[in-house]
Design an enzyme around this catalytic site. Structure first.
Site, PDB file in Angstrom:
ATOM      1  N   HIS A 206      -0.050   2.618   8.378  1.00 26.73           N
ATOM      2  CA  HIS A 206       0.049   1.596   7.129  1.00 26.73           C
ATOM      3  C   HIS A 206       1.192   0.752   7.308  1.00 26.73           C
ATOM      4  O   HIS A 206       1.507  -0.402   6.579  1.00 26.73           O
ATOM      5  CB  HIS A 206       0.158   2.187   5.875  1.00 26.73           C
ATOM      6  CG  HIS A 206       1.432   2.868   5.776  1.00 26.73           C
ATOM      7  ND1 HIS A 206       1.579   4.306   6.248  1.00 26.73           N
ATOM      8  CD2 HIS A 206       2.545   2.806   5.268  1.00 26.73           C
ATOM      9  CE1 HIS A 206       2.839   4.598   5.894  1.00 26.73           C
ATOM     10  NE2 HIS A 206       3.368   3.874   5.388  1.00 26.73           N
TER      11      HIS A 206
HETATM   12  C1  UD1 Z   1       5.421   1.715   0.829  1.00 27.87           C
HETATM   13  C2  UD1 Z   1       6.844   1.867   1.294  1.00 27.87           C
HETATM   14  C3  UD1 Z   1       6.752   2.738   2.693  1.00 27.87           C
HETATM   15  C4  UD1 Z   1       5.716   3.850   2.568  1.00 27.87           C
HETATM   16  C5  UD1 Z   1       4.661   3.612   1.785  1.00 27.87           C
HETATM   17  C6  UD1 Z   1       3.872   4.780   1.588  1.00 27.87           C
HETATM   18  C7  UD1 Z   1       8.514   0.101   0.818  1.00 27.87           C
HETATM   19  C8  UD1 Z   1       9.278  -1.011   1.395  1.00 27.87           C
HETATM   20  N1  UD1 Z   1       7.357   0.623   1.550  1.00 27.87           N
HETATM   21  O1  UD1 Z   1       4.592   0.804   1.600  1.00 27.87           O
HETATM   22  O2  UD1 Z   1       8.110   3.072   3.204  1.00 27.87           O
HETATM   23  O3  UD1 Z   1       5.769   4.733   3.561  1.00 27.87           O
HETATM   24  O4  UD1 Z   1       5.024   2.833   0.688  1.00 27.87           O
HETATM   25  O5  UD1 Z   1       2.516   4.371   1.199  1.00 27.87           O
HETATM   26  O6  UD1 Z   1       8.762   0.479  -0.264  1.00 27.87           O
HETATM   27  N2  UD1 Z   1      -1.334  -1.056  -3.027  1.00 27.87           N
HETATM   28  C9  UD1 Z   1      -2.596  -0.719  -3.761  1.00 27.87           C
HETATM   29  N3  UD1 Z   1      -2.485   0.343  -4.555  1.00 27.87           N
HETATM   30  C10 UD1 Z   1      -1.164   0.876  -4.907  1.00 27.87           C
HETATM   31  C11 UD1 Z   1       0.069   0.482  -4.211  1.00 27.87           C
HETATM   32  C12 UD1 Z   1      -0.150  -0.400  -3.141  1.00 27.87           C
HETATM   33  O7  UD1 Z   1      -3.729  -1.350  -3.790  1.00 27.87           O
HETATM   34  O8  UD1 Z   1      -1.185   2.048  -5.601  1.00 27.87           O
HETATM   35  C13 UD1 Z   1      -1.671  -2.087  -2.284  1.00 27.87           C
HETATM   36  C14 UD1 Z   1      -0.773  -3.639  -2.736  1.00 27.87           C
HETATM   37  O9  UD1 Z   1      -1.786  -4.446  -2.344  1.00 27.87           O
HETATM   38  C15 UD1 Z   1       0.275  -3.740  -2.045  1.00 27.87           C
HETATM   39  C16 UD1 Z   1      -0.054  -3.104  -0.744  1.00 27.87           C
HETATM   40  O10 UD1 Z   1      -0.889  -2.027  -0.959  1.00 27.87           O
HETATM   41  O11 UD1 Z   1       0.361  -5.205  -1.746  1.00 27.87           O
HETATM   42  C17 UD1 Z   1       1.351  -2.438  -0.256  1.00 27.87           C
HETATM   43  O12 UD1 Z   1       2.048  -1.734  -0.964  1.00 27.87           O
HETATM   44  P1  UD1 Z   1       3.712  -1.686  -1.280  1.00 27.87           P
HETATM   45  O13 UD1 Z   1       4.180  -0.935  -2.222  1.00 27.87           O
HETATM   46  O14 UD1 Z   1       4.085  -3.142  -1.084  1.00 27.87           O
HETATM   47  O15 UD1 Z   1       3.993  -1.048   0.120  1.00 27.87           O
HETATM   48  P2  UD1 Z   1       3.360   0.077   0.852  1.00 27.87           P
HETATM   49  O16 UD1 Z   1       2.792  -0.578   2.163  1.00 27.87           O
HETATM   50  O17 UD1 Z   1       2.741   1.154   0.007  1.00 27.87           O
END
Ligand code: UD1
Length: 364
Positions: A206
């Protein structure tokens, strides 16, 4: 004493759960749990609260997704009034996600003490957003709880006062130790084809460096496809990765490359425990496989968890797909579950959170 915990993203939950439990044993400590809402899907958040038997958050800031600046700013803006209202003596933040650094910044401006659980880890790669979060959070923290000696060394090198550093061990392993037996009973047989429960590779990817670079992601998927000729490849897909796979129009051709929805904690732990190997870019999974003695191939050029290489089962394969494939084949040749040796990392013993609670209680 009033301790306020801030959690937001999936890897925070298994770290906060044991600290909440350990502090609950101290009758003079009152606790508040704030969820920033960085992760909001049931599969990324709610199911973890249930399985980890965490209390429901007292407050959910509901910030959701966004760019780094948007998400960090939204958490800060929403958290400030909550902090002023609840007025804790100490705020505990976990790991290296945007929620961690955002909460730490708000606290330090309002002169509220901050404790950072999982302090001192460094990849020395500032292209990683988590590395920026780690550096800043540690500079702002009053209590730094480190999982291993390399954490202490990194902090001392950055000029952090030794009196603030407490080496307590790994809280994520506390949760693993407590729930491993429950996990065994939750092995998700139904998610695997009949021939798979004996031998399979477990994959998670991821990190932006792997999944936001679409040509690279496509090549990685090709390697996984080739590996699935030799054993089933089980791949629970993170929402970010799911979006990228959709952009690529990717459909797994091999029936033995199994793309799944994100899994709950217990099911994922059960799969890790019996996997022939794990291929990942996660931080926490490098630690869990080390504890379990499961071979781990990390698709990154660096790690903030070098102890998983020196004391554990982790190998960095970098951005080199030949290396990934050769390392996977080597593991397959020598693999036998019986010969696995569990963790030899000092203080990764299931009691890290109790040590954190003792430090906090002494200061109360
Ligand atoms: C975040 C953390 C990362 C951790 C990861 C575990 C930061 C900078 N990164 O990354 O260190 O390893 O979480 O999962 O804080 N999304 C959903 N549903 C959710 C959450 C996210 O659909 O419940 C999608 C959204 O479109 C979002 C993308 O996933 O834009 C990324 O989510 P985000 O919270 O920005 O960062 P992660 O890649 O999950």
């Amino acid at each position: 004493m009033h301790v306020l915990h801030v959690v937001g993203a999936r890897p925070n939950f298994m770290k906060a759960a044991p600290v909440l439990r350990a502090l609950a044993q101290h009758p003079h400590v009152r606790q508040t749990l704030v969820h920033t809402g960085q992760h909001y899907d049931a599969a990324m958040s709610d199911v973890f609260f249930q399985q980890l038997e965490m209390p429901a958050p007292d407050c959910n800031l509901g910030v959701g997704s966004g760019s780094h600046a948007q998400q960090t700013a939204a958490i800060m803006t929403a958290f400030e009034p909550v902090l002023l209202d609840r007025a804790p003596e100490l705020v505990l933040v976990y790991g290296d996600v945007n929620s961690t650094v955002a909460a730490a910044m708000v606290c330090s401006k309002l002169n509220v003490r901050v404790g950072h659980v999982e302090a001192g880890l460094r990849s020395r790669d500032r292209r990683m957003p988590e590395e920026i979060n780690r550096l800043l959070t540690d500079q702002l923290s009053d209590l730094l709880f480190t999982p291993s000696s390399d954490g202490d060394e990194n902090l001392l090198r950055e000029g952090i006062d030794a009196a603030k550093i407490h080496r307590v061990g790994n809280v994520m392993i506390d949760t693993l130790v407590r729930l491993l037996a429950h996990a065994e009973a939750r092995f998700p047989n139904d998610l695997l084809p009949n021939d798979a429960s004996s031998s399979y590779a477990l994959v998670t990817l991821h990190r932006p460096s792997n999944v936001d670079d679409l040509p690279w992601l496509r090549e990685l998927l090709e390697v996984l496809g080739r590996l699935s000729a030799q054993l089933t490849v089980v791949f629970p897909v993170h929402p970010r990765t799911r979006q990228r796979l959709e952009s690529l129009g990717f459909i797994a051709e091999s029936p033995r490359l199994r793309l799944l929805e994100p899994l709950p904690y217990l099911e994922f732990l059960a799969l890790q425990r019996r996997a022939a190997m794990v291929i990942t870019d996660s931080g926490g999974i490098q630690e869990e496989t080390t504890f379990l003695g499961v071979p781990c191939l990390t698709v990154r050029e660096n790690t903030e968890r070098p102890i998983t290489i020196t004391h554990g089962t982790n190998q960095l394969v970098g951005r080199d797909l030949n290396r990934l494939q050769t390392a996977a084949e080597k593991i397959l040749k020598r693999n036998s579950e019986e010969s696995r040796q569990g963790c030899a990392v000092p203080l990764w013993d299931g009691h890290a959170a109790e040590r954190i609670a003792d430090v906090i209680a002494r200061k109360a």
